[in-house]
Design an enzyme around this catalytic site. Structure first.
Site, PDB file in Angstrom:
ATOM      1  N   LYS A   1      -8.223 -43.218  61.479  1.00  0.00           N
ATOM      2  CA  LYS A   1      -8.547 -44.526  61.111  1.00  0.00           C
ATOM      3  C   LYS A   1      -7.526 -45.661  61.824  1.00  0.00           C
ATOM      4  CE  LYS A   1     -10.537 -43.455  56.705  1.00  0.00           C
ATOM      5  NZ  LYS A   1     -10.345 -43.103  55.302  1.00  0.00           N
TER       6      LYS A   1
ATOM      7  N   ASP B   1     -13.354 -50.377  51.110  1.00  0.00           N
ATOM      8  CA  ASP B   1     -13.878 -49.422  50.524  1.00  0.00           C
ATOM      9  C   ASP B   1     -15.110 -49.708  49.907  1.00  0.00           C
ATOM     10  OD1 ASP B   1     -13.362 -46.846  51.526  1.00  0.00           O
ATOM     11  OD2 ASP B   1     -11.560 -46.338  50.213  1.00  0.00           O
TER      12      ASP B   1
ATOM     13  N   GLN C   1      -6.479 -43.916  50.504  1.00  0.00           N
ATOM     14  CA  GLN C   1      -7.125 -42.471  51.068  1.00  0.00           C
ATOM     15  C   GLN C   1      -7.205 -41.602  49.744  1.00  0.00           C
ATOM     16  OE1 GLN C   1      -8.240 -41.655  54.004  1.00  0.00           O
ATOM     17  NE2 GLN C   1      -9.333 -40.107  52.928  1.00  0.00           N
TER      18      GLN C   1
END
Ligand code: NDP
Length: 300
Positions: free
Chosen positions: A54, A121, A98
């Site tokens: 990422k 997200d 994460q």
């Protein structure tokens, strides 16, 4: 029939290029560089790989990447304090923690501590509610990537029968909201669904998000249907050498590709689109924060 392969890798490269062009534009006209902060707690090897990739792709599209690596035994309060700091940092437009986080940390509390406007997200309860009521929100990356591929392939999705196998908060449920938003007739199937093969056979669009290797065979698929395989399952592959593995989806590619009209492969389908959509969401968050024009086609 042999299905058309929907090439997620090539599509993701196009999305990233579009993001990079728009990033360059807002840097030039507004002097602002979008920034994504990724927080990793602990040393899970798979999570470390995701975070590295990422970070690399964030920089490649011209954005700033901020990585925060915390020890596995970091107290919950310290993580919340870091999120608070990132929420108040004007250089940070997107925040991603994460998942999974270690057991001593309350995942829901962490997700809901992120400023919803920076929640790239799309898991914050406010964004879930906004999506569910058809309002502008941050949209979870994996279902957003699936939607982009479906829109690209079909044009209009209006009136199509869609069956989603899996009802998780990160894939199945938001996928259903997005397809409903595009006027599909949506069914969500799960482990208690009666006669799953019959339910799936009705679908013009099948999205499999189960986590069971090659569970969906070709004889469940209506001829010509579009099949989006979200599953990522790692199987032993002794034929490739000792200790080697291979990735497969939730769909039996060999038989389904003989019946479907179009199918995403694993790897090279939904996976690359997920990271591309994370970058798109960070750009969207930056544009909304600054009141800049949003790029076309990069959100729901
Ligand atoms: P979850 O484990 O959270 O959810 C799985 C869902 O599948 C559940 O709703 C479960 O039903 C349902 N299910 C399980 N067994 C069956 C069955 N036999 N018949 C019908 N439904 C069943 O998984 P996720 O949604 O997080 O992920 C799904 C898959 O997608 C995984 O392989 C994951 O690795 C992959 N994934 C891929 C991403 C990408 O970027 N490509 C991103 C995220 C996930 P119930 O609720 O009744 O238990």
């Amino acid at each position: 029939m042999t299905a058309k392969i929907i090439d997620g890798k090539a599509f993701a490269a196009k999305v990233r290029a579009q993001v990079a062009t728009h990033v360059a534009k807002i840097k030039q006209s507004h002097g602002v560089t979008p920034g994504l902060a990724v927080v990793l707690v602990g040393e899970d090897p798979a999570s470390q790989v995701y975070v590295r990739s990422k970070g690399k792709m964030t920089v490649e599209v011209g954005m700033n990447s901020y990585e925060h690596k915390l020890d596995a035994d970091t107290p919950e309060a310290d993580l919340l304090a870091l999120i608070d700091q990132l929420n108040n940092d004007d250089n940070v437009h997107g925040i991603l923690v994460q998942l999974p986080v270690p057991d001593h940390i309350n995942e829901d509390l962490v997700i809901n501590s992120i400023n919803p406007a920076k929640d790239v997200d799309g898991f914050h309860i406010s964004n879930v509610g906004l999506l569910g009521t058809g309002q502008k929100s941050m949209v979870p990356c994996t279902p957003l990537g699936c939607l982009m591929m479906l829109r690209d392939y079909h044009g209009s999705l209006s009136g199509l029968d869609a069956v989603i196998i899996g009802r998780s908060n990160i894939v199945g449920k938001p996928m259903a909201q997005l397809l409903l938003g595009d006027s599909c007739t949506v069914t969500i199937a799960h482990s208690r669904t009666r006669d799953l093969p019959d339910v799936v056979r009705r679908a013009d669009i099948v999205v499999a998000a189960v986590g069971r290797p090659e569970m969906v065979p070709g004889d469940w698929i209506k001829p010509g249907a579009t099949v989006i395989d979200v599953g990522i399952n790692r199987l032993d592959a002794p034929e490739k050498g000792e200790g080697k593995t291979r990735l497969v989806g939730d769909v039996d590619f060999a038989s389904v590709s003989q019946v479907a009209g179009a199918i995403t492969p694993v790897p090279g389908g939904v996976g690359p689109m997920t990271i591309a959509c994370l970058l798109a969401n960070t750009l969207t968050a930056c544009c909304r924060a600054g009141g800049f024009e949003e790029p076309e086609g990069l959100t729901a």
